[in-house]
Write a protein that holds these residues in place. Structure first.
Motif, short mmCIF file in Angstrom:
data_model
loop_
_atom_site.label_atom_id
_atom_site.label_comp_id
_atom_site.label_asym_id
_atom_site.label_seq_id
_atom_site.Cartn_x
_atom_site.Cartn_y
_atom_site.Cartn_z
N ALA A 41 1.07 -1.24 0.31
CA ALA A 41 -0.18 -0.15 -0.05
C ALA A 41 0.79 1.69 -0.33
N ALA A 42 0.37 2.48 -0.78
CA ALA A 42 0.74 3.36 -0.62
C ALA A 42 0.44 4.33 0.45
N PHE A 43 1.51 5.06 1.26
CA PHE A 43 1.59 5.92 2.51
C PHE A 43 0.01 6.92 1.95
N ALA A 44 -0.47 7.14 2.33
CA ALA A 44 -1.83 8.38 1.69
C ALA A 44 -2.37 8.35 3.82
N VAL A 45 -2.50 9.63 3.36
CA VAL A 45 -3.36 10.49 4.71
C VAL A 45 -4.61 10.95 4.37
N ALA A 46 -5.23 10.74 5.41
CA ALA A 46 -6.65 11.60 5.02
C ALA A 46 -6.69 12.63 6.28
N ALA A 47 -7.42 13.81 5.45
CA ALA A 47 -7.85 14.68 6.72
C ALA A 47 -8.42 14.54 7.67
N SER A 144 5.73 15.26 27.61
CA SER A 144 6.40 15.07 25.93
C SER A 144 4.27 14.92 25.49
N ALA A 145 3.87 15.24 24.53
CA ALA A 145 3.14 15.66 24.23
C ALA A 145 2.74 15.65 22.32
N ARG A 146 1.95 14.99 21.76
CA ARG A 146 2.08 14.34 20.71
C ARG A 146 0.25 15.03 19.95
N TRP A 147 0.49 15.53 18.45
CA TRP A 147 -0.55 15.18 17.92
C TRP A 147 -0.48 15.65 15.97
N SER A 148 -1.57 15.69 15.57
CA SER A 148 -1.07 16.22 13.91
C SER A 148 -1.65 16.78 13.02
N PRO A 149 -1.87 18.87 13.26
CA PRO A 149 -2.35 19.59 13.65
C PRO A 149 -2.88 19.48 12.53
N GLU A 150 -2.43 19.38 10.67
CA GLU A 150 -2.22 18.94 9.36
C GLU A 150 -2.19 18.18 9.08
N ASP A 151 -2.91 17.62 7.71
CA ASP A 151 -2.75 16.65 6.79
C ASP A 151 -1.61 16.51 6.26
N ASN A 152 -0.25 16.44 7.21
CA ASN A 152 1.28 16.75 6.03
C ASN A 152 1.97 15.99 6.15
N GLY A 153 1.44 14.88 6.39
CA GLY A 153 2.37 14.13 6.96
C GLY A 153 3.41 13.72 8.15
N ASN A 154 3.25 15.17 9.37
CA ASN A 154 4.16 15.24 10.37
C ASN A 154 3.35 15.12 11.33
#
Ligand SMILES: [Zn+2]
Length: 467
Positions: A41-47, A144-154
């Protein structure tokens, strides 16, 4: 082997409040790699994800790679008692958050209250994964805290560390890593009840209903005992799931009938239109893939089975409201209970034939499709389209209301063929399938074979779990 897979799945899919005992991550990654191979599967990011609309990053001091999985694993197991993870709540204060993390440290609480980075990242937010490392007397060593605010792979990582001169904070940016998850469930009372039980994110549950939306009206056709199996992507930061990705393949058994689908990006399709996107705003319109049966037929139909997107809200509302309206004898149509304002969508490409008020129907839209098919949407609170306009399948044309002769907020929906009422379920099942291009068939067949194995593995999760 299967039992191990089950416990792995359960441990993995636990979001909130778990301790930092992480070795199952590794086990599952290995299993997924075995099942899916490497090129699958290709890497895919959904919003998607709980806080897609959260604040942008305020300060970026450095970019660092994701912690290697092994490092995280070893670290956490060796000093198990010193690490604790939890999830932020919107009502959190510095004290309540630290309290759940087992931290008893007035200086740390004061720092979180006064430090801008810490305050913005931790307080008044829900759903962020936080890990605390504590030292003597439950004092804070590192948080430490983690979150992903944008659909940009980071993803972003807030780090608060105790130093010789007191606490310091910084925000790091690192790459999300995609992992594949298997899940399955059986419906007892509702789809969301079952997906909650299997700890499947709502966005994945919605994708599931959209993928099969040409075959199954999820508002009306679900039966107790219906089963599903899903293979989907999760995007992780430091081994924590931060975003749900795309469903790669899925199986749904509705009323004894089995439907299967897989994501496929047809190399021969070029830049043409997708056979079927994931259906919602979360669809990745940049890629030209779509969902197909495992035999290579597009899942797209000329008509959707339901004029409303299936969601937790419409699902719960419909359950209570539906029986009252079904008592109308001469009723020619289908009623969907839903809160006022719920978006109503066109079930197929069409031209607006009528948009306005008609006696008992209240605000009503009539769409004209090909072959003398018409669809009717009544009791609307809002009309978004005008007579003569072109609308496409899935386009929002209005909103649920209670105008006209309505006993409560609901959508009245009809199919008319040559002016005669027809059962929507029967109409939508008339498939207009588009097969995979001939030049892509061998690539498709390879991926389909992998997906069959993955779906069987996902289904076995549940069967052994039920023992
Ligand atoms: Zn009705």
């Amino acid at each position: 082997m299967i039992n191990k897979l089950v416990s792995t799945g359960n441990a993995l899919l636990t979001f909130p409040g778990r301790t930092a005992k992480r070795f199952p991550v590794q086990v599952t990654a290995v299993i997924a790699a075995l099942i899916l191979g490497t090129g699958g599967a290709a890497f895919a990011v959904a919003a998607l994800g709980p806080d897609a609309s959260e604040l942008p990053v305020h300060q970026v001091l450095e970019s660092v790679p994701t912690l290697p999985l092994n490092a995280a694993t070893d670290l956490n197991i060796q000093s198990f008692d010193l690490f604790r993870s939890d999830v932020t709540r919107s009502s959190d204060t510095a004290d309540t958050l630290l309290g759940r993390l087992g931290v008893d440290d007035a200086a740390a609480a004061a720092f979180i209250r006064s430090n801008a980075l810490a305050r913005q990242a931790l307080l008044g937010r829900s759903g962020r994964n936080v890990t605390a490392e504590t030292g003597d007397n439950n004092s804070l060593v590192k948080l430490s805290a983690r979150w992903s605010p944008e659909d940009n792979g980071n993803f972003n990582r807030l780090v608060i560390e105790k130093t010789a001169s007191g606490f310091q904070s910084r925000i790091e940016v690192a790459a999300l890593s995609a992992s594949t998850r298997l899940a399955s469930g059986t419906i007892q009372n509702s789809l969301f009840g079952a997906t909650d039980e299997a700890r499947i994110p709502d966005s994945v549950a919605t994708q599931l209903s959209e993928i099969f939306s040409g075959d199954i009206d999820f508002h009306r056709a679900l039966r107790r005992g219906d089963r599903f199996s899903i293979v989907y992507e999760t995007l992780e930061g430091d081994g924590e799931p931060l975003r749900a990705g795309r469903i790669l393949s899925a199986e749904f058994v509705n009323n004894g009938k089995t439907f299967q689908a897989m994501w496929f990006q047809d190399p021969a399709a070029g830049t043409g239109s997708a056979p079927m996107s994931t259906g919602s705003r979360t669809a990745d319109s940049r890629s030209k893939g779509g969902y197909y049966t495992l035999d290579g037929q597009s899942m797209r139909r000329a008509f959707l089975a339901s004029p409303m997107e299936f969601s937790r809200i419409t699902s719960g509302f419909g359950m209570r409201f539906h029986p009252i309206l079904q008592t109308a004898r001469a009723h020619q149509g289908v009623d969907y209970g839903a809160p006022i304002g719920t978006p109503v969508r066109s079930v197929g490409d069409a031209v607006v034939d009528f948009a306005g008020v008609q006696n008992g129907y209240g605000n009503i839209i009539i769409l004209k499709h090909r072959n003398n098919y018409k669809t009717v949407y009544a009791h609307l609170s809002r009309i978004n389209v005008r007579k003569g306009a072109n609308v496409s399948q899935g386009q929002v044309i209005g909103a649920v209301g209670a105008t006209g002769w309505a006993t409560g907020p609901h959508l009245h929906f009809e199919y008319r063929i040559n002016g005669v009422y027809r059962d929507p379920a029967a109409v939508s099942r008339q498939a207009e399938s588009v097969p995979v291009a001939a030049s892509s068939r061998s690539a498709f067949a390879r991926l389909a074979a992998e997906n069959r194995i993955a779906l069987a593995a996902a289904a076995s999760l549940q069967q052994s779990g039920a023992d």
